[in-house]
Design a protein around this motif. Structure first.
Motif, short mmCIF file in Angstrom:
data_model
loop_
_atom_site.label_atom_id
_atom_site.label_comp_id
_atom_site.label_asym_id
_atom_site.label_seq_id
_atom_site.Cartn_x
_atom_site.Cartn_y
_atom_site.Cartn_z
N ALA A 20 -5.49 0.29 -7.35
CA ALA A 20 -6.30 0.65 -6.18
C ALA A 20 -7.75 0.93 -6.58
O ALA A 20 -8.38 1.87 -6.08
N ARG B 247 1.85 -1.75 4.66
CA ARG B 247 1.99 -1.10 3.36
C ARG B 247 2.15 -2.12 2.24
O ARG B 247 2.67 -3.22 2.46
N THR B 248 1.72 -1.76 1.07
CA THR B 248 1.94 -2.59 -0.10
C THR B 248 3.22 -2.12 -0.77
O THR B 248 3.33 -0.95 -1.13
N ASP C 220 -2.27 -7.98 -3.74
CA ASP C 220 -3.23 -7.52 -2.74
C ASP C 220 -2.61 -6.50 -1.80
O ASP C 220 -1.39 -6.33 -1.74
N ARG C 221 -3.49 -5.88 -1.04
CA ARG C 221 -3.02 -4.90 -0.05
C ARG C 221 -2.14 -5.58 0.98
O ARG C 221 -2.41 -6.68 1.42
N GLU D 137 -7.43 3.38 1.30
CA GLU D 137 -6.49 2.27 1.33
C GLU D 137 -6.99 1.18 2.27
O GLU D 137 -6.86 0.00 1.98
N GLU E 14 -1.71 7.62 -5.60
CA GLU E 14 -1.69 6.19 -5.33
C GLU E 14 -0.32 5.54 -5.42
O GLU E 14 -0.17 4.37 -5.07
N ALA F 66 -1.38 4.05 -2.19
CA ALA F 66 -1.77 2.65 -2.07
C ALA F 66 -0.57 1.74 -2.31
O ALA F 66 -0.50 0.65 -1.77
N LEU F 67 0.38 2.22 -3.14
CA LEU F 67 1.47 1.38 -3.57
C LEU F 67 2.80 2.10 -3.42
O LEU F 67 2.91 3.27 -3.81
N VAL G 84 -4.57 -4.07 -4.85
CA VAL G 84 -3.94 -2.80 -5.18
C VAL G 84 -3.60 -2.79 -6.67
O VAL G 84 -3.81 -1.81 -7.37
#
Lengths: 267, 405
Positions: A87, A221-222, A51-52, A16, A106, A190-191, A23
């Motif tokens: 991701a 965090r995303t 985006d992240r 990440e 993810e 990631a999400l 992402v």
């Protein structure tokens, strides 16, 4: 599975932070449902890049395609055409088994109805995503201990460490949703994808949960939040409005000409 | 997800509906109990039959005199002739011609009055050869067996002893048969009675004494020869050898016109097994039907469970459970149901096997193999009938499953 493992040279948590790139990278996404002779285009060419670290609210009336979009983003469904990379993993052609693995690693889901299992304690519910993750080279006992520790940390983060042994039935709606957020966090996805997370909560619980999302956003965090409430959407830095299967408005839309061309060429 | 967690999850979801799960296992329970009883009854009947056979003398062939043809060419009935003699007995006893015959005993019986003091009792007076006790599988409760060369010794059956003396403790007492004095040297253990003969109401004397001193006519004739085969596997070989030898001795070329007949205890075994076979067919039918119904019950309840837990399945899938893990979860639950039915069925079967024999009168043997096999079958039924519901659960689309109410 092998295609997937190639993208997992590192631990997801490290991936990440270390791997650059968006992402969510959705290009010309189309989704068509066919029921008998009737075909319905739920998504008619959606291009969206997140985006992240972004905090995005996706809004739209019912029937706008927002639920379909959320299913696609959460890898619960696959596109009819177009491409989607989550991701860094191209998920367009994955089978059910690999999609399950991508979701597990993810995506952290938060649902309107909480969807906690009533038979499990708060800790048991939070551990659930980790029990479906394969950890080769780790003894069953060590893996279990690691999962329990991660679950306690996640509960601590949402301020419910003391409720770890409680069943969902013994908690308020706001507490249950915070347990659900802990469950979404525990796997270091990631999400974080929240579908109307405050739809079933009273206003004070809504504030608690939204404050929690703010904190998560602040910690890098995303977060993607699907809602129809302007009040909830106003918390997000970026609002994407969906109508008739298309993006009608994107307050944070930026142009990525190179990326789009590259993706368009490969897709 | 480890096996341990899969099992714990399955067990807790079965416990959550314990009444329903118990009722579901009922079909399998009855089926498995019937299997245990079927196998137990089969083994029990075998045991009963072999016990009956050994009470008559194990591995026994019985040679009886056959029809005789008189001067006018009339053929007499079987058993009517006096065609068997002591020389036949001696020939059969020689291991050269009949290697599969272990021992031979001959009898000649007649009904005579036995007197002891004032008491008079008509009993079967039987002249026997030396190996009689062994071949007929009889034992002595007291004293010793008659010396074949003596002329004044007698062994009494328990009933004959009781009728004559009022007790079986009669060794050394004197009796008179046809005015000849005899001393009781032993008493036989009770062997019960078969339909035709009372095995305990008899007086046993040496063959020669009965032939020459008590009957007088045809002193070398014997009425029955008992052959004991070396073991049960060579009974038919022993039969062939004895038949060939006797045909030769009697100068008969065509086996159809033999003046003797040899029977084995197959007939007895036949009767016993035919009863058992009827019961087996009945119980096997019950077992098969119950297991089928039980299996459908498991399938039914698993389908209900999949429907009830659609949202749970959807959630687990959303959180990353692949289809095979969901399938395994439901297969495990179906197997636990099957296994529970199997274990409870074995319990019921064993209880029935312990209580039924006193009602039925036939023994039921509980075998470890039957128990292990039944439990394996029950587990297999759970797996088999759980396959379809598990596949349905695994196929559920997570979005639809999450939205269901």
């Amino acid at each position: 599975m092998s295609a997937l493992l190639l993208g997992h040279d590192d631990e997801p948590a490290l991936a990440e932070e270390d791997v650059p790139g968006p992402v969510i990278d959705l290009v010309d996404a189309r989704k068509t449902y066919t029921t008998g002779a009737i075909t319905f285009e739920a998504l008619r060419g959606v291009t969206l890049r997140i985006d992240r670290g972004e905090y995005v609210a996706i809004m739209g009336p019912s029937g706008s395609g927002k639920s379909t979009l959320m299913n696609i983003l959460g890898c619960l469904d696959v596109l009819t055409s177009g491409s989607y990379a989550l991701a860094g993993h191209d998920v367009a052609d994955l089978d059910e088994e690999d999609l399950a693995d991508i979701r597990n690693r993810e995506v952290g889901f938060v649902f309107q109805q909480f969807h906690l299992l009533p038979s499990l304690s708060a800790k048991g519910n939070v551990m659930l995503p980790l029990t479906y993750r394969q950890n080769p080279g780790q003894s069953a006992r060590a893996a279990r201990r690691a999962r329990e520790e991660a679950a306690v940390r996640a509960l601590d983060r949402v301020g419910l460490a003391d409720k770890a042994p409680n069943r969902p039935g013994q908690m308020s709606g706001g507490q249950q949703q915070r347990v659900a957020v802990a469950r979404a966090l525990v796997g270091e996805p990631a999400l974080i994808l929240a579908d109307e997370p405050t739809g079933n909560l009273d206003s004070s619980s809504t504030d608690d949960v939204l404050a929690l999302f703010d904190e998560l956003h602040a910690s890098g965090r995303t977060v993607v939040l699907i809602t129809h409430e302007d009040e909830v959407a106003s918390r997000a830095a970026r609002v994407v409005r969906v109508r008739d299967g298309l993006i009608a408005e994107d307050t944070g839309a930026r142009s990525f000409p190179t990326a789009v061309t590259e993706q368009g060429a490969t897709a | 997800m480890s096996w341990r967690e899969t099992l714990l999850t399955g067990w807790s979801s079965i416990r959550a509906h314990s009444m329903r799960s118990l009722l579901t296992t009922l079909g399998i329970l009855i089926g498995i109990a019937a299997v245990i009883l079927t196998v137990g009854l089969g083994l029990g009947t075998q045991k009963d039959v072999s016990a009956q056979i050994s009470s008559l003398g194990s591995n026994l062939l019985i040679v009886t005199p056959g029809s005789s043809i008189d001067s006018s060419g009339m053929r007499g009935g079987f058993g009517s002739a006096a065609t068997l003699t002591t020389s036949d007995v001696e020939a059969l006893d020689s291991s050269v011609a009949t290697p599969d015959v272990d021992a031979v005993a001959a009898e000649r019986s007649t009904s005579l009055s036995v007197e002891a003091g004032d008491t008079n009792w008509t009993t079967t007076v039987t002249g026997v050869t030396a190996d009689w006790l062994e071949v007929r599988s009889r034992t002595l409760s007291s004293g010793e067996f008659v010396d074949p060369d003596s002329t004044s010794q007698v062994v009494l059956g328990s009933e004959a002893a009781t009728e004559l003396f009022g007790s079986t403790d009669v060794v050394g007492r004197s009796v008179t048969i046809s005015d000849l004095p005899f001393t009781v040297v032993g008493v036989l253990d009770s062997a019960g009675s078969s339909s035709e003969t009372n095995l305990d109401d008899l007086a046993v004397l040496p063959l020669a004494v009965v032939g020459s001193d008590l009957i007088g006519t045809n002193p070398t004739t014997v009425s029955t020869i008992y052959l004991k085969a070396v073991d049960t596997t060579v009974i038919s070989a022993a039969y062939q050898e004895a038949e060939t030898l006797l045909l030769n001795l009697h100068g008969i070329t065509n086996a159809d016109s033999a003046d003797f007949s040899i029977s084995s205890q197959d007939a007895l075994v036949e009767t016993a097994t035919s009863v058992y076979r009827t019961l087996t067919v009945l119980l096997t039918g019950i077992a098969a039907l119950s297991l089928l119904v039980g299996g459908i019950g498991v399938m039914n309840i698993m389908l209900v469970s999949v429907t009830e837990r659609t949202r749970e399945i959807g959630l687990r899938k959303a959180l990353g459970a692949p289809p095979r893990v969901i399938r395994r979860q439901f297969l495990t639950e179906a197997s636990i149901l099957g296994l529970a039915g199997g274990v409870l069925g074995v319990g019921l079967g064993v209880v029935a096997a312990l209580t039924l024999p006193s009602v039925l009168g036939s023994s039921i043997v509980v075998s470890g193999v039957a128990i292990a096999g039944s439990i394996a079958v029950a587990l297999g039924i759970g797996l088999l009938f759980g396959t379809y519901p598990a596949a349905r659960a695994a196929r559920l689309a997570p979005i639809d499953a999450l939205r269901s109410e």
